[in-house]
Design a protein around this motif. Sequence first.
Motif, PDB file in Angstrom:
ATOM      1  N   LEU A 110       0.835  -1.196   0.000  1.00 34.07           N
ATOM      2  CA  LEU A 110       0.000   0.000   0.000  1.00 34.07           C
ATOM      3  C   LEU A 110       0.874   1.252   0.000  1.00 34.07           C
ATOM      4  N   LEU A 126      -0.630  -4.754   2.782  1.00 31.21           N
ATOM      5  CA  LEU A 126      -1.936  -5.345   3.068  1.00 31.21           C
ATOM      6  C   LEU A 126      -1.877  -6.844   2.808  1.00 31.21           C
ATOM      7  N   ALA A 132      -3.561  -4.032   7.633  1.00 34.96           N
ATOM      8  CA  ALA A 132      -2.385  -3.228   7.264  1.00 34.96           C
ATOM      9  C   ALA A 132      -1.239  -3.581   8.210  1.00 34.96           C
TER      10      ALA A 132
END
Length: 147
Positions: A110, A126, A132
């Motif tokens: 990400l 991710l 996350a």
Amino acid sequence: MDYETVSPTDFGASLRGLGLNLLVRDVLGEAAFLTEVFGMSAHRLSADFAIMVYHGQVMQLHADHTYGSHPLLGLVPESPPRGAGASIHLFQSDPDQAAARAGVAGGMILQPPVNKPHGLRECCILCADGYAWIASRPLTLEERKAL
């Protein structure tokens, strides 16, 4: 404690402080991702459950179906990302190495590795369940001066 042989009752009774338990669609897949990208070790690994250890810190993975009667399961979205809004920081993971391994392990970068003004080099990856995972390490003196 031997995580491979400890009984569920003894393991549960041993937990202290802050705990992290993630509901995932695929325990085996998530454990493989965490092992490959961040060097965690997986214990008691099954389709239902895993004890994950990262630098002496313990966390748990549970398959959705193990929460069958728990009200939390009804709040988990059917389609990803599931973990939106939560970031799990792994302060002893090299972000460049983690980013290099993420794609092969099924993760999506990400945010690529970058030096941050708060003194860490970080990247955000991710996993398939949308959590996350933030790999980070302290900046070197040279990196701090360059900010």
